[in-house]
Design a protein around this motif. Structure first.
Motif, PDB file in Angstrom:
ATOM      1  N   TYR A 139       0.835  -1.207   0.000  1.00  0.00           N
ATOM      2  CA  TYR A 139       0.000   0.000   0.000  1.00  0.00           C
ATOM      3  C   TYR A 139       0.870   1.256   0.000  1.00  0.00           C
ATOM      4  O   TYR A 139       0.434   2.333  -0.400  1.00  0.00           O
ATOM      5  CB  TYR A 139      -0.937   0.005   1.216  1.00  0.00           C
ATOM      6  N   GLU A 178      -5.371   2.211  -3.871  1.00  0.00           N
ATOM      7  CA  GLU A 178      -5.548   1.288  -2.760  1.00  0.00           C
ATOM      8  C   GLU A 178      -7.007   0.873  -2.583  1.00  0.00           C
ATOM      9  O   GLU A 178      -7.295  -0.263  -2.210  1.00  0.00           O
ATOM     10  CB  GLU A 178      -5.034   1.963  -1.481  1.00  0.00           C
ATOM     11  N   THR A 179      -7.941   1.784  -2.877  1.00  0.00           N
ATOM     12  CA  THR A 179      -9.359   1.488  -2.653  1.00  0.00           C
ATOM     13  C   THR A 179     -10.201   1.839  -3.870  1.00  0.00           C
ATOM     14  O   THR A 179      -9.791   2.648  -4.720  1.00  0.00           O
ATOM     15  CB  THR A 179      -9.906   2.292  -1.453  1.00  0.00           C
ATOM     16  N   GLN A 246     -11.009  -3.623 -10.743  1.00  0.00           N
ATOM     17  CA  GLN A 246      -9.810  -4.457 -10.543  1.00  0.00           C
ATOM     18  C   GLN A 246      -9.565  -5.367 -11.749  1.00  0.00           C
ATOM     19  O   GLN A 246      -8.781  -6.314 -11.670  1.00  0.00           O
ATOM     20  CB  GLN A 246      -9.997  -5.312  -9.281  1.00  0.00           C
ATOM     21  N   LYS A 250      -6.464  -7.939 -11.882  1.00  0.00           N
ATOM     22  CA  LYS A 250      -6.701  -9.384 -11.838  1.00  0.00           C
ATOM     23  C   LYS A 250      -6.105 -10.072 -13.063  1.00  0.00           C
ATOM     24  O   LYS A 250      -5.546 -11.171 -12.965  1.00  0.00           O
ATOM     25  CB  LYS A 250      -8.191  -9.667 -11.745  1.00  0.00           C
ATOM     26  N   LYS A 255      -1.176  -7.340  -7.160  1.00  0.00           N
ATOM     27  CA  LYS A 255      -1.685  -7.322  -5.794  1.00  0.00           C
ATOM     28  C   LYS A 255      -0.788  -6.459  -4.917  1.00  0.00           C
ATOM     29  O   LYS A 255       0.375  -6.215  -5.250  1.00  0.00           O
ATOM     30  CB  LYS A 255      -1.748  -8.731  -5.223  1.00  0.00           C
ATOM     31  N   THR A 258      -1.864  -5.042   2.100  1.00  0.00           N
ATOM     32  CA  THR A 258      -2.724  -4.010   2.678  1.00  0.00           C
ATOM     33  C   THR A 258      -2.191  -3.538   4.030  1.00  0.00           C
ATOM     34  O   THR A 258      -1.285  -4.144   4.617  1.00  0.00           O
ATOM     35  CB  THR A 258      -4.155  -4.540   2.870  1.00  0.00           C
ATOM     36  N   GLU A 264      -4.480  -7.787  -1.554  1.00  0.00           N
ATOM     37  CA  GLU A 264      -5.638  -7.442  -2.386  1.00  0.00           C
ATOM     38  C   GLU A 264      -5.198  -6.974  -3.765  1.00  0.00           C
ATOM     39  O   GLU A 264      -4.058  -6.543  -3.962  1.00  0.00           O
ATOM     40  CB  GLU A 264      -6.455  -6.327  -1.724  1.00  0.00           C
ATOM     41  N   TRP A 267      -6.857  -1.229  -7.509  1.00  0.00           N
ATOM     42  CA  TRP A 267      -7.948  -0.597  -8.260  1.00  0.00           C
ATOM     43  C   TRP A 267      -7.348   0.368  -9.279  1.00  0.00           C
ATOM     44  O   TRP A 267      -6.400   1.095  -8.970  1.00  0.00           O
ATOM     45  CB  TRP A 267      -8.870   0.157  -7.309  1.00  0.00           C
TER      46      TRP A 267
END
Length: 493
Positions: A139, A178-179, A246, A250, A255, A258, A264, A267
């Motif tokens: 992150y 991150e989000t 994502q 993906k 990834k 976090t 994760e 985005w």
């Protein structure tokens, strides 16, 4: 210079094509579907680049550069993306030529086939996200805010200078977050940057909105856009900003660790504008005499044309012209003194009208005696004589340039408003498109089937769902099924 330029009212397409060529903006190249952007045209694009680049950096973005070639396998990783671009891709299959044994030039060496074919960049999401996999681990590496100025290739069968060519210039922003919330905020932020640039620098009023599911970018969750109205009543998509979700993270396994210690997918967003903006600039403002350029993007904001019959008169006029030029350049106003003796003043006036120079100054011997100059505005084609004993020339010209910029925008906005119509029945909808053109605000039931049927019957597409659209229940203009709000339809470039 503008003699014989087709009239917009008689043949808008021919007028546009001829204006692009006669104003020395661009021409068709020896490569089918590609264009040569000439120095005057490129200088306008440079001013667009410089301003946009400044705005991108002010919002925290940095420039980078990625390769022109993309491995074919990369496009297969995101299904909707490859489906959206497959028919437009140029493919490199070999890496070498050899002499033709018949002596007739060169041929492709059949022994030089690539192990994997390379795609000439139609857009860079796949290559960039494969790179981001190496750049993003935590992150702490986010957000990643990158922009690229580049050329792209999308194989076009029907081309038109600036509007649709096989190769074109653009910028493409690619960011990682991150989000989900941060990515959506970035997507909308860049849409507003584009709108601000269009309105404040291009003097082009735009509508900010979201594309329908059918019209969104291949591989995106949502596509936002700015839509502009051209003088023939057709819409033009002037810029897009995409929330990628994502999907590409993906596809390329990007990834990040976090804050909570988990793992994760990132985005993403992407956003871009291209040399299509040049077409928008021309079609939104220009007239039957030639280009009308907003001062903020004009390569030459002020041109000084001397009126003289002898070398002595030219020498005297040049002294005053140089004084004015020095004063204007000190205020960062671009100015040209055209002292060529191979063309008469009237020819020069027509040339600079054709090229859209916002303000023209004429100075002759009589003006020197009166300490005055003649100012001519390109936007209104009006003239005024200014006494330099009574007026500070730099302040006067700064004020006029600002007024010209605002006037061009106001005129385009009034035209768009006049060309925006609400339709509640199918008959009104079709009649408006056929007789008035422009944007048609109408209810839509939200289904791709209805959207496709309307397009099939009228050639009109959903340009966007305006961001400021108020929720309003009603009946779809075509199916009469329930609708939650109006969308903007138009025939478009």
């Amino acid at each position: 210079m503008s003699k014989g330029l087709p009239k917009r009212s008689e043949d808008y397409s021919l007028w546009y094509n001829e204006l692009v060529k006669r104003a020395d903006l661009a021409e068709n190249s020896a490569v089918r579907g590609c264009m040569v952007i000439k120095p005057y045209g490129y200088s306008i694009w440079e001013k667009m680049q410089q301003q946009l680049d400044k705005m991108f950096k002010q919002t925290g973005h940095s420039n980078a550069y990625f390769p022109l070639f993309i491995p074919k396998s990369f496009l297969s990783k995101e299904a909707s993306h490859v489906e959206g671009f497959a028919k437009e891709c140029a493919v490199v299959t070999h890496y070498r030529l050899k002499a033709d044994e018949s002596g007739k030039g060169v041929i492709v060496d059949p022994d030089a086939a690539l192990e994997e074919e390379l795609i000439v960049r139609p857009t860079s999401e796949t290559l960039i996200w494969s790179t981001y996999k190496n750049w993003i681990q935590s992150y702490r590496d986010l957000p990643l805010l990158v922009n690229q100025w580049a050329n792209v290739v999308r194989w076009e069968m029907r081309t038109r200078l600036f509007l649709r060519t096989t190769e074109f210039l653009w910028q493409e922003g690619h960011t990682a977050h991150e989000t989900k919330k941060e990515a959506i905020e970035e997507t909308v932020r860049m849409l507003h940057v584009y709108a601000e640039f269009a309105e404040k620098h291009m003097a082009l009023p735009v509508i900010k909105g979201k594309k329908s599911e059918t019209e969104k970018f291949a591989g995106a969750e949502d596509t936002y856009c700015i839509e502009a109205m051209m003088q023939d009543g057709k819409a033009l998509q002037a810029g897009t900003s995409h929330f990628l979700g994502q999907n590409f993270a993906k596809a390329f396994d990007v990834k990040f660790a976090t804050r909570e210690g988990g793992l994760e997918f990132v985005w993403g967003t992407s956003w871009g504008v291209s040399t299509r903006l040049m077409g928008a600039l021309i079609m939104a403002h220009s007239d039957d005499k030639g280009l009308v350029l907003p001062p903020k993007l004009a390569p030459i904001q002020v041109v000084i044309v001397p009126i003289f019959k002898s070398e002595e008169e030219l020498s005297a006029v040049s002294v005053k012209a140089n004084e004015i030029m020095d004063a204007l350049r000190a205020k960062d106003i671009s100015v040209k003194f055209d002292n060529r003796d191979t063309y008469k003043p009237g020819w020069k006036f027509a040339e600079y009208e054709l090229k859209g120079v916002p303000l023209r100054i004429a100075i002759g011997p009589r003006d020197l005696q009166n300490n005055s100059i003649e100012l001519a505005r390109r936007d209104t084609l009006t003239k005024e004589v200014v006494n330099l004993n009574e007026v500070e020339i730099t302040e006067k010209i700064q004020g006029l340039l600002a007024d010209i910029q605002e006037n061009i925008y106001s005129k385009a906005l009034a035209f768009r408003e006049e060309k925006t119509t609400m339709a509640d029945t199918w008959e009104e909808f079709v009649q408006t498109l056929d007789e008035k053109a422009g944007f048609v605000s109408a209810h839509w039931d939200g289904t791709p089937e209805t959207e496709e049927k309307i397009k099939e019957l009228t050639k009109a597409t959903i340009r966007c769902v305006p961001l400021d659209q108020v929720a309003e229940s009603g009946e779809c203009v075509f199916s009469r099924k329930p609708s939650q709000g109006r969308v903007l339809f138009a025939r478009a470039y």
